[in-house]
Design a protein around this motif. Structure first.
Motif, PDB file in Angstrom:
ATOM      1  N   GLY A 172      -4.470   8.082   7.008  1.00 16.95           N
ATOM      2  CA  GLY A 172      -3.156   7.517   7.290  1.00 16.95           C
ATOM      3  C   GLY A 172      -3.229   6.339   8.240  1.00 16.95           C
ATOM      4  N   ILE A 173      -4.366   5.643   8.259  1.00 19.71           N
ATOM      5  CA  ILE A 173      -4.574   4.479   9.124  1.00 19.71           C
ATOM      6  C   ILE A 173      -3.970   3.250   8.450  1.00 19.71           C
ATOM      7  CG2 ILE A 173      -6.304   2.962  10.196  1.00 19.71           C
ATOM      8  CD1 ILE A 173      -6.288   5.784  11.321  1.00 19.71           C
ATOM      9  N   ARG A 174      -3.140   2.534   9.186  1.00 16.60           N
ATOM     10  CA  ARG A 174      -2.594   1.270   8.690  1.00 16.60           C
ATOM     11  C   ARG A 174      -3.392   0.072   9.203  1.00 16.60           C
ATOM     12  NH1 ARG A 174       3.946   1.631   9.267  1.00 16.60           N
ATOM     13  NH2 ARG A 174       4.262   3.349   7.826  1.00 16.60           N
ATOM     14  N   THR A 207      -1.130   4.172  12.920  1.00 18.13           N
ATOM     15  CA  THR A 207      -1.165   5.164  11.844  1.00 18.13           C
ATOM     16  C   THR A 207       0.224   5.331  11.239  1.00 18.13           C
ATOM     17  OG1 THR A 207      -0.580   7.117  13.144  1.00 18.13           O
ATOM     18  CG2 THR A 207      -2.899   6.434  13.203  1.00 18.13           C
ATOM     19  N   GLU A 208       0.317   6.154  10.229  1.00 22.08           N
ATOM     20  CA  GLU A 208       1.599   6.475   9.611  1.00 22.08           C
ATOM     21  C   GLU A 208       2.539   7.167  10.599  1.00 22.08           C
ATOM     22  OE1 GLU A 208       2.718   5.675   6.554  1.00 22.08           O
ATOM     23  OE2 GLU A 208       0.858   4.593   6.192  1.00 22.08           O
ATOM     24  N   GLY A 264      -6.916   4.011   3.805  1.00 21.86           N
ATOM     25  CA  GLY A 264      -6.386   4.449   5.089  1.00 21.86           C
ATOM     26  C   GLY A 264      -7.246   5.472   5.797  1.00 21.86           C
ATOM     27  N   GLU A 265      -8.572   5.410   5.611  1.00 18.17           N
ATOM     28  CA  GLU A 265      -9.479   6.393   6.201  1.00 18.17           C
ATOM     29  C   GLU A 265     -10.416   5.761   7.220  1.00 18.17           C
ATOM     30  OE1 GLU A 265     -11.591   8.580   3.213  1.00 18.17           O
ATOM     31  OE2 GLU A 265      -9.752   9.002   2.106  1.00 18.17           O
ATOM     32  N   LEU A 266     -10.680   6.515   8.283  1.00 17.49           N
ATOM     33  CA  LEU A 266     -11.607   6.082   9.316  1.00 17.49           C
ATOM     34  C   LEU A 266     -12.412   7.299   9.751  1.00 17.49           C
ATOM     35  CD1 LEU A 266     -11.204   3.747  12.219  1.00 17.49           C
ATOM     36  CD2 LEU A 266     -11.533   6.119  12.827  1.00 17.49           C
ATOM     37  N   SER A 267     -13.711   7.130   9.886  1.00 17.13           N
ATOM     38  CA  SER A 267     -14.537   8.194  10.471  1.00 17.13           C
ATOM     39  C   SER A 267     -15.239   7.603  11.685  1.00 17.13           C
ATOM     40  CB  SER A 267     -15.535   8.763   9.467  1.00 17.13           C
ATOM     41  OG  SER A 267     -16.434   7.772   9.040  1.00 17.13           O
ATOM     42  N   LEU A 268     -15.360   8.426  12.723  1.00 15.13           N
ATOM     43  CA  LEU A 268     -15.940   7.936  13.966  1.00 15.13           C
ATOM     44  C   LEU A 268     -16.877   8.969  14.551  1.00 15.13           C
ATOM     45  CD1 LEU A 268     -14.176   9.154  16.783  1.00 15.13           C
ATOM     46  CD2 LEU A 268     -12.463   8.298  15.208  1.00 15.13           C
ATOM     47  N   LYS A 318       0.846  -1.183   0.000  1.00 11.74           N
ATOM     48  CA  LYS A 318       0.000   0.000   0.000  1.00 11.74           C
ATOM     49  C   LYS A 318       0.884   1.235   0.000  1.00 11.74           C
ATOM     50  CE  LYS A 318      -3.178  -2.099   3.139  1.00 11.74           C
ATOM     51  NZ  LYS A 318      -3.863  -1.958   4.394  1.00 11.74           N
ATOM     52  N   SER A 319       0.459   2.253  -0.728  1.00 10.48           N
ATOM     53  CA  SER A 319       1.208   3.503  -0.684  1.00 10.48           C
ATOM     54  C   SER A 319       0.838   4.260   0.585  1.00 10.48           C
ATOM     55  CB  SER A 319       0.904   4.351  -1.923  1.00 10.48           C
ATOM     56  OG  SER A 319      -0.454   4.679  -1.948  1.00 10.48           O
ATOM     57  N   ALA A 320       1.811   4.975   1.126  1.00  9.74           N
ATOM     58  CA  ALA A 320       1.589   5.721   2.365  1.00  9.74           C
ATOM     59  C   ALA A 320       0.638   6.883   2.115  1.00  9.74           C
ATOM     60  CB  ALA A 320       2.907   6.229   2.915  1.00  9.74           C
ATOM     61  N   VAL A 321      -0.361   7.004   2.971  1.00  8.59           N
ATOM     62  CA  VAL A 321      -1.327   8.094   2.909  1.00  8.59           C
ATOM     63  C   VAL A 321      -0.975   9.070   4.014  1.00  8.59           C
ATOM     64  CG1 VAL A 321      -3.766   8.678   3.139  1.00  8.59           C
ATOM     65  CG2 VAL A 321      -3.111   6.547   2.043  1.00  8.59           C
ATOM     66  N   ALA A 322      -1.011  10.340   3.720  1.00  5.73           N
ATOM     67  CA  ALA A 322      -0.691  11.358   4.722  1.00  5.73           C
ATOM     68  C   ALA A 322      -1.613  11.203   5.929  1.00  5.73           C
ATOM     69  CB  ALA A 322      -0.844  12.746   4.129  1.00  5.73           C
ATOM     70  N   HIS A 323      -1.039  11.302   7.113  1.00  9.28           N
ATOM     71  CA  HIS A 323      -1.804  11.172   8.347  1.00  9.28           C
ATOM     72  C   HIS A 323      -2.402  12.528   8.706  1.00  9.28           C
ATOM     73  CE1 HIS A 323      -3.076   9.961  12.268  1.00  9.28           C
ATOM     74  NE2 HIS A 323      -2.236  10.772  12.875  1.00  9.28           N
TER      75      HIS A 323
END
Length: 93
Positions: free
Chosen positions: A24-26, A40-41, A62-66, A5-10
């Motif tokens: 930026g969630i791993r 995270t990253e 790499g996305e999470l919403s809560l 996976k490519s790194a996503v900005a945190h």
């Protein structure tokens, strides 16, 4: 593709302690209504609060919403870069 996976900005965006979005969630290490622990990253991230619920999780992007009341967040076990340590500290480790 090599399967990595490519790194996503945190990024972390909170909405008045009532939820938010994190990129930026791993990995989601654990979660319940009182605490969500993420890798995270930028290292491990602990979010504590009440009535915490994951609304959306997409590990590919790499996305999470809560949602829920967020009382605290902390990055755990972050190590300093070697270049930031003093010469004396490195010599006597």
């Amino acid at each position: 593709m090599d399967g990595k996976k490519s790194a996503v900005a945190h990024k972390l965006m909170l909405e008045r302690q009532k939820g938010g979005t994190i990129t930026g969630i791993r990995e989601v290490i654990s979660f319940d209504e009182k605490e969500i622990l993420l890798h995270t990253e930028e290292g491990k991230l602990s979010l504590k609060g009440d009535s915490l619920h994951v609304r959306h999780l997409d590990l590919e992007s790499g996305e999470l919403s809560l949602e829920g009341r967020i009382d605290s967040l902390a990055y755990l076990g972050r190590k300093k870069e070697k270049k930031e340590e003093s010469l004396l500290k490195r010599l006597f480790q």
